[in-house]
Write an enzyme that holds these catalytic residues in place. Sequence first.
Site, PDB file in Angstrom:
ATOM      1  N   LYS A  22      -9.928   6.511 -14.542  1.00 20.03           N
ATOM      2  CA  LYS A  22      -9.092   5.813 -14.791  1.00 20.03           C
ATOM      3  C   LYS A  22      -9.065   4.729 -16.260  1.00 20.03           C
ATOM      4  CE  LYS A  22      -7.134   1.777 -13.736  1.00 20.03           C
ATOM      5  NZ  LYS A  22      -5.727   1.891 -12.356  1.00 20.03           N
ATOM      6  N   TYR A  78       2.102   2.460  -9.652  1.00 15.44           N
ATOM      7  CA  TYR A  78       0.847   1.365 -10.226  1.00 15.44           C
ATOM      8  C   TYR A  78       0.089   2.978 -10.829  1.00 15.44           C
ATOM      9  CZ  TYR A  78      -1.206  -2.320  -7.194  1.00 15.44           C
ATOM     10  OH  TYR A  78      -0.847  -3.780  -7.099  1.00 15.44           O
ATOM     11  N   ILE A  79       0.174   4.201 -10.519  1.00 19.56           N
ATOM     12  CA  ILE A  79      -0.073   5.058 -10.621  1.00 19.56           C
ATOM     13  C   ILE A  79       0.462   6.044 -11.873  1.00 19.56           C
ATOM     14  CG2 ILE A  79      -1.180   7.350 -10.304  1.00 19.56           C
ATOM     15  CD1 ILE A  79      -2.276   6.177  -7.770  1.00 19.56           C
ATOM     16  N   THR A 104     -12.756   7.860  -3.838  1.00 18.94           N
ATOM     17  CA  THR A 104     -11.907   7.445  -4.835  1.00 18.94           C
ATOM     18  C   THR A 104     -12.033   6.766  -6.226  1.00 18.94           C
ATOM     19  OG1 THR A 104     -10.132   8.153  -3.404  1.00 18.94           O
ATOM     20  CG2 THR A 104      -9.168   7.683  -5.168  1.00 18.94           C
ATOM     21  N   CYS A 105     -11.863   5.700  -6.292  1.00 19.36           N
ATOM     22  CA  CYS A 105     -12.708   4.693  -6.810  1.00 19.36           C
ATOM     23  C   CYS A 105     -13.361   5.190  -7.686  1.00 19.36           C
ATOM     24  CB  CYS A 105     -13.338   3.633  -5.914  1.00 19.36           C
ATOM     25  SG  CYS A 105     -13.039   2.456  -7.648  1.00 19.36           S
ATOM     26  N   GLU A 153       0.255   3.690 -14.978  1.00 16.63           N
ATOM     27  CA  GLU A 153      -0.760   3.941 -15.748  1.00 16.63           C
ATOM     28  C   GLU A 153      -1.216   4.865 -16.251  1.00 16.63           C
ATOM     29  OE1 GLU A 153      -3.340   0.582 -13.044  1.00 16.63           O
ATOM     30  OE2 GLU A 153      -3.395   2.328 -12.210  1.00 16.63           O
ATOM     31  N   CYS A 180      -9.891   4.057  -9.763  1.00 15.84           N
ATOM     32  CA  CYS A 180      -9.838   3.303 -10.785  1.00 15.84           C
ATOM     33  C   CYS A 180     -11.196   3.250 -12.388  1.00 15.84           C
ATOM     34  CB  CYS A 180     -11.017   1.462 -10.167  1.00 15.84           C
ATOM     35  SG  CYS A 180     -10.049   1.859  -8.361  1.00 15.84           S
ATOM     36  N   GLU A 225      -5.554 -20.149 -22.522  1.00 17.93           N
ATOM     37  CA  GLU A 225      -4.873 -21.677 -22.631  1.00 17.93           C
ATOM     38  C   GLU A 225      -3.445 -22.488 -22.602  1.00 17.93           C
ATOM     39  OE1 GLU A 225      -5.134 -24.026 -26.572  1.00 17.93           O
ATOM     40  OE2 GLU A 225      -5.094 -22.143 -27.797  1.00 17.93           O
ATOM     41  N   ASP A 254      -8.204   1.530   2.880  1.00 18.35           N
ATOM     42  CA  ASP A 254      -6.676   2.565   2.286  1.00 18.35           C
ATOM     43  C   ASP A 254      -6.369   3.693   3.872  1.00 18.35           C
ATOM     44  OD1 ASP A 254      -7.093   2.154   0.097  1.00 18.35           O
ATOM     45  OD2 ASP A 254      -6.704   3.677  -1.205  1.00 18.35           O
ATOM     46  N   HIS A 308      -9.476 -22.710 -27.030  1.00 23.07           N
ATOM     47  CA  HIS A 308      -8.685 -22.989 -28.449  1.00 23.07           C
ATOM     48  C   HIS A 308      -9.209 -22.279 -29.439  1.00 23.07           C
ATOM     49  CE1 HIS A 308      -5.484 -23.169 -30.760  1.00 23.07           C
ATOM     50  NE2 HIS A 308      -6.394 -23.785 -31.510  1.00 23.07           N
TER      51      HIS A 308
HETATM   52  P1  NDP Z   1       2.804   3.212  -5.083  1.00 15.00           P
HETATM   53  O1  NDP Z   1       3.532   2.765  -3.907  1.00 15.00           O
HETATM   54  O2  NDP Z   1       3.178   2.147  -6.149  1.00 15.00           O
HETATM   55  O3  NDP Z   1       4.303   3.800  -5.869  1.00 15.00           O
HETATM   56  C1  NDP Z   1       4.924   5.227  -5.243  1.00 15.00           C
HETATM   57  C2  NDP Z   1       6.225   5.071  -6.175  1.00 15.00           C
HETATM   58  O4  NDP Z   1       7.264   6.529  -5.769  1.00 15.00           O
HETATM   59  C3  NDP Z   1       7.056   4.262  -6.574  1.00 15.00           C
HETATM   60  O5  NDP Z   1       8.224   4.408  -7.390  1.00 15.00           O
HETATM   61  C4  NDP Z   1       8.397   4.850  -5.342  1.00 15.00           C
HETATM   62  O6  NDP Z   1       9.611   4.308  -6.228  1.00 15.00           O
HETATM   63  C5  NDP Z   1       8.205   6.620  -5.289  1.00 15.00           C
HETATM   64  N1  NDP Z   1       8.959   7.093  -4.870  1.00 15.00           N
HETATM   65  C6  NDP Z   1       8.115   7.800  -3.381  1.00 15.00           C
HETATM   66  N2  NDP Z   1       8.655   8.026  -2.866  1.00 15.00           N
HETATM   67  C7  NDP Z   1       9.889   9.266  -3.971  1.00 15.00           C
HETATM   68  C8  NDP Z   1      10.923   9.889  -4.013  1.00 15.00           C
HETATM   69  N3  NDP Z   1      10.124  11.015  -2.840  1.00 15.00           N
HETATM   70  N4  NDP Z   1      11.136  10.856  -4.670  1.00 15.00           N
HETATM   71  C9  NDP Z   1      10.932   9.705  -5.959  1.00 15.00           C
HETATM   72  N5  NDP Z   1      10.203   8.763  -6.067  1.00 15.00           N
HETATM   73  C10 NDP Z   1       9.004   8.271  -5.137  1.00 15.00           C
HETATM   74  O7  NDP Z   1       1.682   4.609  -4.978  1.00 15.00           O
HETATM   75  P2  NDP Z   1       0.693   5.052  -6.437  1.00 15.00           P
HETATM   76  O8  NDP Z   1       0.738   6.280  -5.787  1.00 15.00           O
HETATM   77  O9  NDP Z   1       1.664   4.478  -7.481  1.00 15.00           O
HETATM   78  O10 NDP Z   1      -0.107   4.224  -5.583  1.00 15.00           O
HETATM   79  C11 NDP Z   1      -1.047   4.209  -5.045  1.00 15.00           C
HETATM   80  C12 NDP Z   1      -2.057   3.341  -4.020  1.00 15.00           C
HETATM   81  O11 NDP Z   1      -3.231   3.121  -5.206  1.00 15.00           O
HETATM   82  C13 NDP Z   1      -1.051   1.592  -4.608  1.00 15.00           C
HETATM   83  O12 NDP Z   1      -0.585   1.269  -4.022  1.00 15.00           O
HETATM   84  C14 NDP Z   1      -2.170   0.506  -5.353  1.00 15.00           C
HETATM   85  O13 NDP Z   1      -2.669  -0.354  -4.253  1.00 15.00           O
HETATM   86  C15 NDP Z   1      -3.688   1.876  -5.549  1.00 15.00           C
HETATM   87  N6  NDP Z   1      -3.660   1.719  -6.843  1.00 15.00           N
HETATM   88  C16 NDP Z   1      -3.582   0.622  -7.402  1.00 15.00           C
HETATM   89  C17 NDP Z   1      -4.251   0.616  -8.596  1.00 15.00           C
HETATM   90  C18 NDP Z   1      -4.917  -0.767  -9.338  1.00 15.00           C
HETATM   91  O14 NDP Z   1      -5.028  -1.672  -8.421  1.00 15.00           O
HETATM   92  N7  NDP Z   1      -4.779  -1.146 -10.556  1.00 15.00           N
HETATM   93  C19 NDP Z   1      -4.605   2.404 -10.006  1.00 15.00           C
HETATM   94  C20 NDP Z   1      -3.518   2.967  -8.725  1.00 15.00           C
HETATM   95  C21 NDP Z   1      -4.003   2.890  -7.434  1.00 15.00           C
HETATM   96  P3  NDP Z   1      10.037   2.703  -5.038  1.00 15.00           P
HETATM   97  O15 NDP Z   1       9.705   1.938  -5.783  1.00 15.00           O
HETATM   98  O16 NDP Z   1      12.303   3.626  -5.531  1.00 15.00           O
HETATM   99  O17 NDP Z   1      10.149   3.386  -3.810  1.00 15.00           O
END
Ligand code: NDP
Length: 449
Positions: free
Chosen positions: A50, A177-178, A41-42, A181, A47, A443, A304, A438
């Site tokens: 992206k 996150y996703i 995936t990464c 981003e 990552c 800083e 994961d 600086h």
């Molecule tokens: P996340 O768990 O971060 O976010 C999921 C989002 O979907 C939340 O906003 C959640 O809302 C919403 N959601 C979930 N179920 C529903 C639903 N039934 N209806 C509406 N909204 C919903 O998952 P991601 O898919 O964004 O990322 C997955 C993983 O990938 C992350 O845990 C992260 O660790 C990893 N990742 C890391 C990155 C980085 O380090 N930069 C970049 C991309 C991914 P609510 O908040 O209300 O629950």
Amino acid sequence: MSYDYDLFVIGGGSGGVATSRRAAQYGAKVAVAENNLLGGTCVHRGCVPKKFMVYSSHFPGQFEEAAGYGWTVGESSFDWSKLTTAVNNETTRLKGIYKGMLDRSNVAVFNARAKILDPHTVEVGDQKVTAEKILIAVGGSPYRPEGIPGIEHAIVSDDIFHYPEQPKRIVILGGGYIGCEFACILNGLGSEVTQIIRADKILRGFDDDIRVNVQEAMQKHGVCLLNNSKDIAIEKTDSGLKVTLKRDAEETVIADVVGFAATGRRPNLDNLGLENTKVEVNNGAIAVNEYSQTAEANIYAVGDCTDRVNLTPVAINEGRAFADTEFGGNSRLMSYENIPSAVFTTPEAATVGLTEAEAREKYGDDIKVYRSKFRPMYYTLANKDEKTLMKLIVRAESDRVVGAHMVGDSAAEIIQGVAIALKTGATKANFDSTVGIHPSSAEEFVTMR
Ligand code: NDP
């Protein structure tokens, strides 16, 4: 009893590859099975591609900013397929590099799906191989939540890197996150982005200052955020995808072909043969102890698929801790304290340690909060109202810094260094006695009063 391999790793992503190489370094006979692309995936769906897209999305802003520095930038245009082709060529190159690293480490690579037949036997393609230990490092995949009518019409993050053309109007579901981003990437590249979230703020789990500052900046940059949304439904119509939802009243958004579900990821456990072992699954993830060991003593799992902290460097570290312990004569645990992470939104956010809310819950009034918000030097001549936020959470009694958070350019690069300080138990006095560089934004972390 002798086995074909000392270690058989299922999954050639970041966790699987790092573990294989570390175990082989100790002299173990290792094989890894990957049924898709080495790097996982990464490298191919996360990552790496992206981050390239993030870089690309910053150019329109930089063209504007250049004017403040005396540059006249000619007309610019963007070619989606040129970007995605370049990105995919690079990830293909990285796949070759992974293969080369495994070959040089004498790790056997099976380009096939692996299924566990019994605790020491794996079926891989049309072969059966035996191993003393098995490591499951199969990662996860994006999932479309049940209960949203028409969700099957939405693409997921895996699809965007190969999407044939730039979506003109896109609806992104999810504020994690996703979702965040890609809302920023596509907005930066010129798509019209609507992000639908069910909470009032994006990035649940992050410090509130990060949530508010990133959200406000994203909106200011043009992302249309529909928060507190419920009863979301997607329908395919002749003019595109029609997304309806309820906030105060019912609202409708029309996207071009795509809706994008960024609503979380789930471990890839289908057809892995876990039923042929004592491995336990909790909430869809492989249950492991602190040594990443499953209920089947010779089977381990990292990354994961165990749904602990779902970040590439965590999977790598879990795997290396396992390899050091089992093959290197150095029994050690992965430390989950002070894991830094970043969200590559525009502006970027990065964090390490406790949020203010977590610190208050844990230490009550025994905390001090330092906050600084300023316009970085770069944006003065560019004449843009972009802000950087930095925040430190400090225990009052011990003076120890227990959380550091940042929103702004290079947040990930800066917080990586701050994370070393937190990991080594630095106090606010240690921060204060460090000489600043600086002029820099960084800083500010050593001059906060
Ligand atoms: P996340 O768990 O971060 O976010 C999921 C989002 O979907 C939340 O906003 C959640 O809302 C919403 N959601 C979930 N179920 C529903 C639903 N039934 N209806 C509406 N909204 C919903 O998952 P991601 O898919 O964004 O990322 C997955 C993983 O990938 C992350 O845990 C992260 O660790 C990893 N990742 C890391 C990155 C980085 O380090 N930069 C970049 C991309 C991914 P609510 O908040 O209300 O629950």
